[in-house]
Enzyme design. Sequence first.
Site, PDB file in Angstrom:
ATOM      1  N   GLU A  20       0.838  -1.208   0.000  1.00  0.00           N
ATOM      2  CA  GLU A  20       0.000   0.000   0.000  1.00  0.00           C
ATOM      3  C   GLU A  20       0.868   1.252   0.000  1.00  0.00           C
ATOM      4  O   GLU A  20       0.601   2.209  -0.745  1.00  0.00           O
ATOM      5  CB  GLU A  20      -0.912   0.032   1.242  1.00  0.00           C
ATOM      6  CG  GLU A  20      -1.771  -1.194   1.433  1.00  0.00           C
ATOM      7  CD  GLU A  20      -1.150  -2.256   2.331  1.00  0.00           C
ATOM      8  OE1 GLU A  20      -1.903  -2.858   3.105  1.00  0.00           O
ATOM      9  OE2 GLU A  20       0.078  -2.474   2.259  1.00  0.00           O
TER      10      GLU A  20
ATOM     11  N   CYS B 102       0.022   1.475   7.438  1.00  0.00           N
ATOM     12  CA  CYS B 102      -0.488   1.704   6.086  1.00  0.00           C
ATOM     13  C   CYS B 102      -1.857   2.383   6.124  1.00  0.00           C
ATOM     14  O   CYS B 102      -2.167   3.209   5.269  1.00  0.00           O
ATOM     15  CB  CYS B 102      -0.560   0.398   5.306  1.00  0.00           C
ATOM     16  SG  CYS B 102       1.072  -0.183   4.776  1.00  0.00           S
TER      17      CYS B 102
END
Length: 135
Positions: free
Chosen positions: A68, A97
């Site tokens: 991500e 993330c």
Amino acid sequence: MRPTIHQVLLEAAETFAQRSTCSRLNVGAVIAKDSRVISTGYNGVPAGLPHCEHDGTEESCGKAVHAEANAIAFAARNGISTEGATLYVTHSPCLDCTKLIINAGISSVYYHTHYRSQDGIELLSKVGIYAAAHR
């Protein structure tokens, strides 16, 4: 039967996970806007460093950048806005993330598999970002 756009983009995330350079866990991510891919990423060490090697006993990898984060960084580096985008990822995002996802303006997250901690999913829910397991 024609697959949904969510199925297609999650399959794309699975394909990008195959590029992972971390031997512990392969994760892929796709960021899309209006059903069009704007960025991709997979987990692995920063460019130019040797690939991760694990013996299976480690709980986490301290060297790898998460998929991500790599997808968000690619978009930022190339001047691509992620405001209002959707993230498709093979595993639910970790807490770090999730913080990037929130600050990147991503509005929804679809994932295949639950990550070992659900702290990220709980935080997404608290801030009103839609997140769902999708198969």
